[in-house]
Write a protein that holds these residues in place. Structure first.
Motif, PDB file in Angstrom:
ATOM      1  N   VAL A 123      11.746  12.562  -4.851  1.00 59.60           N
ATOM      2  CA  VAL A 123      12.899  12.007  -4.061  1.00 59.60           C
ATOM      3  C   VAL A 123      12.308  11.883  -2.762  1.00 59.60           C
ATOM      4  O   VAL A 123      12.437  10.914  -1.860  1.00 59.60           O
ATOM      5  CB  VAL A 123      14.000  12.680  -4.283  1.00 59.60           C
ATOM      6  N   LEU A 124      11.769  12.967  -2.311  1.00 64.79           N
ATOM      7  CA  LEU A 124      11.367  13.053  -0.565  1.00 64.79           C
ATOM      8  C   LEU A 124      10.180  12.105  -0.472  1.00 64.79           C
ATOM      9  O   LEU A 124      10.295  11.428   0.495  1.00 64.79           O
ATOM     10  CB  LEU A 124      10.840  14.655  -0.387  1.00 64.79           C
ATOM     11  N   VAL A 125       9.158  11.978  -1.394  1.00 63.43           N
ATOM     12  CA  VAL A 125       8.250  10.989  -1.228  1.00 63.43           C
ATOM     13  C   VAL A 125       8.885   9.641  -0.981  1.00 63.43           C
ATOM     14  O   VAL A 125       8.378   8.759  -0.468  1.00 63.43           O
ATOM     15  CB  VAL A 125       7.300  11.021  -2.352  1.00 63.43           C
ATOM     16  N   TRP A 126       9.800   9.147  -2.053  1.00 63.87           N
ATOM     17  CA  TRP A 126      10.204   8.008  -2.077  1.00 63.87           C
ATOM     18  C   TRP A 126      11.118   7.799  -0.847  1.00 63.87           C
ATOM     19  O   TRP A 126      11.310   6.387  -0.315  1.00 63.87           O
ATOM     20  CB  TRP A 126      10.988   7.640  -3.372  1.00 63.87           C
ATOM     21  N   ALA A 127      11.815   8.614  -0.410  1.00 64.02           N
ATOM     22  CA  ALA A 127      12.550   8.390   0.869  1.00 64.02           C
ATOM     23  C   ALA A 127      11.849   8.436   2.126  1.00 64.02           C
ATOM     24  O   ALA A 127      12.015   7.332   2.882  1.00 64.02           O
ATOM     25  CB  ALA A 127      13.429   9.494   1.070  1.00 64.02           C
ATOM     26  N   MET A 128      10.570   9.154   2.286  1.00 67.73           N
ATOM     27  CA  MET A 128       9.713   8.989   3.208  1.00 67.73           C
ATOM     28  C   MET A 128       8.895   7.405   3.165  1.00 67.73           C
ATOM     29  O   MET A 128       8.930   6.687   3.977  1.00 67.73           O
ATOM     30  CB  MET A 128       8.527   9.955   3.405  1.00 67.73           C
ATOM     31  N   ALA A 129       8.666   7.034   2.034  1.00 66.68           N
ATOM     32  CA  ALA A 129       8.218   5.848   1.916  1.00 66.68           C
ATOM     33  C   ALA A 129       9.075   4.797   2.151  1.00 66.68           C
ATOM     34  O   ALA A 129       8.955   3.701   2.933  1.00 66.68           O
ATOM     35  CB  ALA A 129       7.905   5.573   0.300  1.00 66.68           C
ATOM     36  N   GLY A 130      10.495   4.976   2.233  1.00 61.39           N
ATOM     37  CA  GLY A 130      11.788   3.967   2.316  1.00 61.39           C
ATOM     38  C   GLY A 130      11.665   3.876   3.789  1.00 61.39           C
ATOM     39  O   GLY A 130      11.830   2.675   4.369  1.00 61.39           O
TER      40      GLY A 130
ATOM     41  N   LEU B 236       0.724  -1.069   0.071  1.00 61.97           N
ATOM     42  CA  LEU B 236       0.144   0.193  -0.011  1.00 61.97           C
ATOM     43  C   LEU B 236       0.682   1.193   0.039  1.00 61.97           C
ATOM     44  O   LEU B 236       0.555   2.192  -0.773  1.00 61.97           O
ATOM     45  CB  LEU B 236      -0.935   0.116   1.312  1.00 61.97           C
ATOM     46  N   THR B 237       1.858   1.383   0.602  1.00 65.25           N
ATOM     47  CA  THR B 237       2.852   2.446   0.891  1.00 65.25           C
ATOM     48  C   THR B 237       3.195   2.706  -0.655  1.00 65.25           C
ATOM     49  O   THR B 237       3.473   3.830  -1.045  1.00 65.25           O
ATOM     50  CB  THR B 237       3.974   2.056   1.842  1.00 65.25           C
ATOM     51  N   VAL B 238       4.011   1.540  -1.112  1.00 62.67           N
ATOM     52  CA  VAL B 238       4.478   1.683  -2.673  1.00 62.67           C
ATOM     53  C   VAL B 238       3.437   2.275  -3.452  1.00 62.67           C
ATOM     54  O   VAL B 238       3.908   3.049  -4.298  1.00 62.67           O
ATOM     55  CB  VAL B 238       4.923   0.321  -3.031  1.00 62.67           C
ATOM     56  N   VAL B 239       2.396   1.776  -3.585  1.00 61.90           N
ATOM     57  CA  VAL B 239       1.498   2.012  -4.579  1.00 61.90           C
ATOM     58  C   VAL B 239       0.952   3.679  -4.284  1.00 61.90           C
ATOM     59  O   VAL B 239       0.814   4.355  -5.470  1.00 61.90           O
ATOM     60  CB  VAL B 239       0.300   1.173  -4.812  1.00 61.90           C
TER      61      VAL B 239
ATOM     62  N   THR C  76       9.310   4.389   5.985  1.00 66.64           N
ATOM     63  CA  THR C  76       8.325   3.867   6.651  1.00 66.64           C
ATOM     64  C   THR C  76       8.261   2.286   6.364  1.00 66.64           C
ATOM     65  O   THR C  76       8.069   1.500   7.439  1.00 66.64           O
ATOM     66  CB  THR C  76       6.850   4.423   5.813  1.00 66.64           C
ATOM     67  N   VAL C  77       8.642   1.941   5.254  1.00 67.46           N
ATOM     68  CA  VAL C  77       8.784   0.418   5.104  1.00 67.46           C
ATOM     69  C   VAL C  77      10.009  -0.199   5.939  1.00 67.46           C
ATOM     70  O   VAL C  77       9.644  -1.126   6.631  1.00 67.46           O
ATOM     71  CB  VAL C  77       9.065   0.216   3.546  1.00 67.46           C
ATOM     72  N   LEU C  78      11.161   0.382   5.906  1.00 65.78           N
ATOM     73  CA  LEU C  78      12.065   0.008   6.801  1.00 65.78           C
ATOM     74  C   LEU C  78      11.728   0.224   8.589  1.00 65.78           C
ATOM     75  O   LEU C  78      12.166  -0.737   9.126  1.00 65.78           O
ATOM     76  CB  LEU C  78      13.239   0.800   6.622  1.00 65.78           C
ATOM     77  N   GLY C  79      11.195   1.231   8.778  1.00 66.22           N
ATOM     78  CA  GLY C  79      10.673   1.623  10.082  1.00 66.22           C
ATOM     79  C   GLY C  79       9.759   0.132  10.583  1.00 66.22           C
ATOM     80  O   GLY C  79       9.656  -0.201  11.563  1.00 66.22           O
ATOM     81  N   GLY C  80       8.847  -0.053   9.806  1.00 63.50           N
ATOM     82  CA  GLY C  80       7.942  -1.039   9.910  1.00 63.50           C
ATOM     83  C   GLY C  80       8.565  -2.444  10.024  1.00 63.50           C
ATOM     84  O   GLY C  80       8.375  -3.277  10.928  1.00 63.50           O
ATOM     85  N   PHE C  81       9.575  -2.784   8.977  1.00 65.92           N
ATOM     86  CA  PHE C  81      10.292  -3.885   9.277  1.00 65.92           C
ATOM     87  C   PHE C  81      11.070  -3.948  10.623  1.00 65.92           C
ATOM     88  O   PHE C  81      10.948  -4.941  11.146  1.00 65.92           O
ATOM     89  CB  PHE C  81      11.331  -4.078   8.060  1.00 65.92           C
ATOM     90  N   TYR C  82      11.504  -2.883  11.005  1.00 71.17           N
ATOM     91  CA  TYR C  82      12.374  -2.728  12.357  1.00 71.17           C
ATOM     92  C   TYR C  82      11.463  -3.046  13.359  1.00 71.17           C
ATOM     93  O   TYR C  82      11.599  -3.884  14.484  1.00 71.17           O
ATOM     94  CB  TYR C  82      13.138  -1.642  12.270  1.00 71.17           C
ATOM     95  N   ALA C  83      10.266  -2.436  13.276  1.00 72.06           N
ATOM     96  CA  ALA C  83       9.436  -2.482  14.565  1.00 72.06           C
ATOM     97  C   ALA C  83       8.805  -3.971  14.726  1.00 72.06           C
ATOM     98  O   ALA C  83       8.207  -4.495  15.568  1.00 72.06           O
ATOM     99  CB  ALA C  83       8.075  -1.584  14.324  1.00 72.06           C
ATOM    100  N   PHE C  84       8.559  -4.419  13.441  1.00 68.05           N
ATOM    101  CA  PHE C  84       7.653  -6.063  13.428  1.00 68.05           C
ATOM    102  C   PHE C  84       8.773  -7.034  13.688  1.00 68.05           C
ATOM    103  O   PHE C  84       8.356  -7.856  14.489  1.00 68.05           O
ATOM    104  CB  PHE C  84       7.071  -5.922  12.146  1.00 68.05           C
ATOM    105  N   PHE C  85       9.976  -6.987  13.084  1.00 76.30           N
ATOM    106  CA  PHE C  85      10.646  -8.082  13.297  1.00 76.30           C
ATOM    107  C   PHE C  85      12.019  -8.000  13.792  1.00 76.30           C
ATOM    108  O   PHE C  85      12.820  -9.196  14.207  1.00 76.30           O
ATOM    109  CB  PHE C  85      10.914  -8.605  11.558  1.00 76.30           C
ATOM    110  N   VAL C  86      12.660  -6.762  14.180  1.00 76.70           N
ATOM    111  CA  VAL C  86      13.861  -6.730  14.618  1.00 76.70           C
ATOM    112  C   VAL C  86      13.667  -6.051  16.283  1.00 76.70           C
ATOM    113  O   VAL C  86      14.475  -6.914  17.094  1.00 76.70           O
ATOM    114  CB  VAL C  86      14.618  -5.675  14.116  1.00 76.70           C
ATOM    115  N   HIS C  87      13.080  -5.025  16.604  1.00 78.67           N
ATOM    116  CA  HIS C  87      12.899  -4.612  17.959  1.00 78.67           C
ATOM    117  C   HIS C  87      12.252  -5.399  18.716  1.00 78.67           C
ATOM    118  O   HIS C  87      11.202  -6.179  18.419  1.00 78.67           O
ATOM    119  CB  HIS C  87      11.957  -3.194  17.813  1.00 78.67           C
ATOM    120  N   ARG C  88      12.872  -5.798  19.854  1.00 82.25           N
ATOM    121  CA  ARG C  88      12.316  -6.485  21.052  1.00 82.25           C
ATOM    122  C   ARG C  88      11.904  -5.620  22.440  1.00 82.25           C
ATOM    123  O   ARG C  88      12.600  -4.906  22.713  1.00 82.25           O
ATOM    124  CB  ARG C  88      13.307  -7.499  21.551  1.00 82.25           C
ATOM    125  N   GLU C  89      10.743  -5.857  22.729  1.00 82.67           N
ATOM    126  CA  GLU C  89      10.361  -4.844  24.036  1.00 82.67           C
ATOM    127  C   GLU C  89      10.987  -5.440  25.065  1.00 82.67           C
ATOM    128  O   GLU C  89      11.227  -6.553  25.270  1.00 82.67           O
ATOM    129  CB  GLU C  89       8.911  -5.027  24.093  1.00 82.67           C
TER     130      GLU C  89
END
Length: 100
Positions: free
Chosen positions: A75-82, A57-60, A84-97
């Protein structure tokens, strides 16, 4: 209504259709994720599905927004999308509470 207003533009119809299908699948996955047992493989798979669906959804949406913007804003739009995607990946799969 969006398909009617697209005036037969196949790409606009595909965008609207994809967006609605993606959102419905996202809501279904979120509901199943909430009901899944903690630390189960089903929950992990649903977490991955949620991340993929939100990434799509973010990409489309970024593509549609960037298409009508000047290059510096694209460039700014794609940087923000990137981010967001990387932040979501970190929050879902890397970060441990912490347990505190």
């Amino acid at each position: 209504m969006a398909i009617y207003r697209s005036d037969g533009d196949k790409y606009a119809i595909a965008f609207v259709g994809f967006s609605y299908i993606d959102l419905v699948l996202l809501f279904i996955c979120l509901r199943l994720f909430e009901k899944a047992e903690p630390n189960s493989s089903t929950r992990s798979n649903l977490k991955a599905a949620v991340w993929v669906l939100t990434t799509l959804l973010t990409v489309v949406f970024s593509y549609k927004v960037a298409a009508i913007m000047p290059v510096p804003v694209q460039v700014l739009v794609w940087a923000m999308a990137g981010a967001t995607v990387l932040g979501g990946f970190y929050a879902f799969f890397v970060h441990r509470e912490s347990k505190y």
